[in-house]
Write a protein that holds these residues in place. Structure first.
Motif, PDB file in Angstrom:
ATOM      1  N   GLY A  25      12.457  45.649 -38.919  1.00 50.40           N
ATOM      2  CA  GLY A  25      12.664  45.138 -40.277  1.00 50.40           C
ATOM      3  C   GLY A  25      13.787  45.847 -41.004  1.00 50.40           C
ATOM      4  N   ALA A  26      13.895  47.155 -40.820  1.00 52.88           N
ATOM      5  CA  ALA A  26      14.968  47.915 -41.464  1.00 52.88           C
ATOM      6  C   ALA A  26      16.322  47.572 -40.858  1.00 52.88           C
ATOM      7  CB  ALA A  26      14.687  49.414 -41.348  1.00 52.88           C
ATOM      8  N   LYS A  27      16.364  47.453 -39.534  1.00 53.31           N
ATOM      9  CA  LYS A  27      17.626  47.088 -38.854  1.00 53.31           C
ATOM     10  C   LYS A  27      18.090  45.698 -39.288  1.00 53.31           C
ATOM     11  CE  LYS A  27      16.875  49.867 -34.709  1.00 53.31           C
ATOM     12  NZ  LYS A  27      16.476  49.828 -33.292  1.00 53.31           N
ATOM     13  N   ALA A  28      17.146  44.771 -39.470  1.00 50.91           N
ATOM     14  CA  ALA A  28      17.498  43.412 -39.876  1.00 50.91           C
ATOM     15  C   ALA A  28      18.163  43.388 -41.249  1.00 50.91           C
ATOM     16  CB  ALA A  28      16.257  42.514 -39.873  1.00 50.91           C
ATOM     17  N   LYS A  29      17.892  44.386 -42.071  1.00 45.44           N
ATOM     18  CA  LYS A  29      18.505  44.494 -43.399  1.00 45.44           C
ATOM     19  C   LYS A  29      19.758  45.366 -43.373  1.00 45.44           C
ATOM     20  CE  LYS A  29      15.957  42.037 -46.138  1.00 45.44           C
ATOM     21  NZ  LYS A  29      16.504  40.957 -46.942  1.00 45.44           N
ATOM     22  N   GLY A  30      20.188  45.752 -42.165  1.00 44.67           N
ATOM     23  CA  GLY A  30      21.441  46.479 -42.033  1.00 44.67           C
ATOM     24  C   GLY A  30      21.340  47.990 -42.029  1.00 44.67           C
ATOM     25  N   ALA A  31      20.138  48.531 -42.018  1.00 47.43           N
ATOM     26  CA  ALA A  31      19.981  49.991 -42.033  1.00 47.43           C
ATOM     27  C   ALA A  31      20.262  50.581 -40.654  1.00 47.43           C
ATOM     28  CB  ALA A  31      18.568  50.375 -42.469  1.00 47.43           C
ATOM     29  N   GLU A  32      20.718  51.803 -40.663  1.00 46.89           N
ATOM     30  CA  GLU A  32      20.801  52.604 -39.442  1.00 46.89           C
ATOM     31  C   GLU A  32      19.435  53.248 -39.277  1.00 46.89           C
ATOM     32  OE1 GLU A  32      22.902  56.755 -38.082  1.00 46.89           O
ATOM     33  OE2 GLU A  32      24.031  55.434 -39.419  1.00 46.89           O
ATOM     34  N   VAL A  33      18.778  53.025 -38.148  1.00 45.58           N
ATOM     35  CA  VAL A  33      17.392  53.458 -37.966  1.00 45.58           C
ATOM     36  C   VAL A  33      17.281  54.409 -36.788  1.00 45.58           C
ATOM     37  CG1 VAL A  33      15.025  52.690 -37.536  1.00 45.58           C
ATOM     38  CG2 VAL A  33      16.557  51.262 -38.903  1.00 45.58           C
ATOM     39  N   LYS A  34      16.510  55.475 -36.992  1.00 47.07           N
ATOM     40  CA  LYS A  34      16.181  56.389 -35.894  1.00 47.07           C
ATOM     41  C   LYS A  34      14.661  56.513 -35.856  1.00 47.07           C
ATOM     42  CE  LYS A  34      17.071  60.542 -33.592  1.00 47.07           C
ATOM     43  NZ  LYS A  34      17.966  61.147 -32.777  1.00 47.07           N
ATOM     44  N   VAL A  35      14.093  56.323 -34.666  1.00 46.96           N
ATOM     45  CA  VAL A  35      12.641  56.397 -34.479  1.00 46.96           C
ATOM     46  C   VAL A  35      12.305  57.734 -33.828  1.00 46.96           C
ATOM     47  CG1 VAL A  35      10.645  55.325 -33.374  1.00 46.96           C
ATOM     48  CG2 VAL A  35      12.502  53.880 -34.262  1.00 46.96           C
ATOM     49  N   PHE A  36      11.310  58.418 -34.392  1.00 40.80           N
ATOM     50  CA  PHE A  36      10.862  59.719 -33.913  1.00 40.80           C
ATOM     51  C   PHE A  36       9.361  59.695 -33.654  1.00 40.80           C
ATOM     52  CE2 PHE A  36      14.276  60.557 -36.942  1.00 40.80           C
ATOM     53  CZ  PHE A  36      15.038  61.552 -36.348  1.00 40.80           C
ATOM     54  N   CYS A 132       4.746  45.110 -41.452  1.00 42.37           N
ATOM     55  CA  CYS A 132       5.543  46.271 -41.025  1.00 42.37           C
ATOM     56  C   CYS A 132       7.035  45.962 -41.110  1.00 42.37           C
ATOM     57  CB  CYS A 132       5.157  46.697 -39.601  1.00 42.37           C
ATOM     58  SG  CYS A 132       3.555  47.511 -39.520  1.00 42.37           S
ATOM     59  N   LYS A 133       7.424  44.767 -40.709  1.00 39.66           N
ATOM     60  CA  LYS A 133       8.832  44.371 -40.834  1.00 39.66           C
ATOM     61  C   LYS A 133       9.247  44.372 -42.297  1.00 39.66           C
ATOM     62  CE  LYS A 133       9.043  41.568 -36.642  1.00 39.66           C
ATOM     63  NZ  LYS A 133       9.168  40.190 -36.100  1.00 39.66           N
ATOM     64  N   ASP A 134       8.360  43.878 -43.171  1.00 35.97           N
ATOM     65  CA  ASP A 134       8.635  43.887 -44.607  1.00 35.97           C
ATOM     66  C   ASP A 134       8.774  45.308 -45.128  1.00 35.97           C
ATOM     67  OD1 ASP A 134       8.548  41.105 -44.629  1.00 35.97           O
ATOM     68  OD2 ASP A 134       6.518  41.002 -45.483  1.00 35.97           O
ATOM     69  N   LEU A 135       7.925  46.193 -44.640  1.00 35.96           N
ATOM     70  CA  LEU A 135       8.027  47.612 -45.021  1.00 35.96           C
ATOM     71  C   LEU A 135       9.392  48.154 -44.637  1.00 35.96           C
ATOM     72  CD1 LEU A 135       7.112  50.427 -45.886  1.00 35.96           C
ATOM     73  CD2 LEU A 135       5.891  50.611 -43.702  1.00 35.96           C
ATOM     74  N   GLY A 136       9.822  47.895 -43.403  1.00 40.17           N
ATOM     75  CA  GLY A 136      11.135  48.346 -42.969  1.00 40.17           C
ATOM     76  C   GLY A 136      12.246  47.799 -43.840  1.00 40.17           C
ATOM     77  N   ALA A 137      12.153  46.504 -44.169  1.00 37.34           N
ATOM     78  CA  ALA A 137      13.161  45.886 -45.025  1.00 37.34           C
ATOM     79  C   ALA A 137      13.188  46.537 -46.405  1.00 37.34           C
ATOM     80  CB  ALA A 137      12.891  44.388 -45.146  1.00 37.34           C
ATOM     81  N   SER A 138      12.022  46.889 -46.923  1.00 35.32           N
ATOM     82  CA  SER A 138      11.932  47.544 -48.234  1.00 35.32           C
ATOM     83  C   SER A 138      12.569  48.935 -48.228  1.00 35.32           C
ATOM     84  CB  SER A 138      10.472  47.680 -48.679  1.00 35.32           C
ATOM     85  OG  SER A 138       9.888  46.437 -48.861  1.00 35.32           O
ATOM     86  N   LEU A 139      12.535  49.579 -47.073  1.00 36.12           N
ATOM     87  CA  LEU A 139      13.111  50.909 -46.971  1.00 36.12           C
ATOM     88  C   LEU A 139      14.621  50.890 -46.746  1.00 36.12           C
ATOM     89  CD1 LEU A 139      10.357  52.559 -44.769  1.00 36.12           C
ATOM     90  CD2 LEU A 139      10.856  53.085 -47.166  1.00 36.12           C
ATOM     91  N   ALA A 140      15.136  49.767 -46.249  1.00 34.88           N
ATOM     92  CA  ALA A 140      16.566  49.666 -45.918  1.00 34.88           C
ATOM     93  C   ALA A 140      17.441  49.679 -47.173  1.00 34.88           C
ATOM     94  CB  ALA A 140      16.834  48.398 -45.122  1.00 34.88           C
TER      95      ALA A 140
END
Length: 140
Positions: A25-36, A132-140
């Motif tokens: 979800g964050a990547k779809a909004k253009g964010a650079e994402v790193k998963v840990f 969860c995708k919406d959460l990611g988008a909200s964080l982007a």
């Protein structure tokens, strides 16, 4: 471009699936994402990100996982003041008390929560994945 960290602990893969959806979800909004995983993240990394999503299932008597996740979260929560933050996780019993307690900890730390917590009962269904995708988008 915003930088988003997705930090999770998962024993069965349920919370990992949620973490992957948050990242998507964050990547779809253009964010650079790193998963840990929880063991890979520390307080020194908090300042590198504009937003952080934390994922942990309910364990025991509805608490965060106590060996890796809670020690990591305890170490970073003092650095979350003003940080855009989201929380998510799966559970197999109870009514979500662990999520409410976790939200209270985030509020006390001064984190800027973008959600009330995304919960999935056991494996995340389609609605939980979308949340969860919406959460990611909200964080982007």
């Amino acid at each position: 471009m915003s930088k988003v960290a997705v930090v999770y602990w998962s024993a069965t893969g349920n919370t990992e699936a949620m973490a992957n959806a948050v990242a998507e979800g964050a990547k779809a909004k253009g964010a650079e994402v790193k998963v840990f995983t929880a063991g890979e993240f520390s307080e020194s990394a908090v300042s590198e990100f504009d937003a952080i999503a934390f994922g942990c299932p309910a364990m025991g008597a509805e608490v965060l996982e106590e060996t890796e996740f809670d020690p990591m979260f305890s170490a970073v929560e003092g650095f979350l003041n003003g940080k855009k933050t989201g929380i998510f996780g799966s559970y197999g019993w109870g009514d979500g008390q662990w999520m409410r307690d976790w939200k209270d900890r985030c509020d006390a730390a001064g984190a800027v929560l973008v959600n009330e917590g995304v919960m999935a009962n056991n494996a995340p269904d389609d609605d939980a994945i979308e949340a969860c995708k919406d959460l990611g988008a909200s964080l982007a």
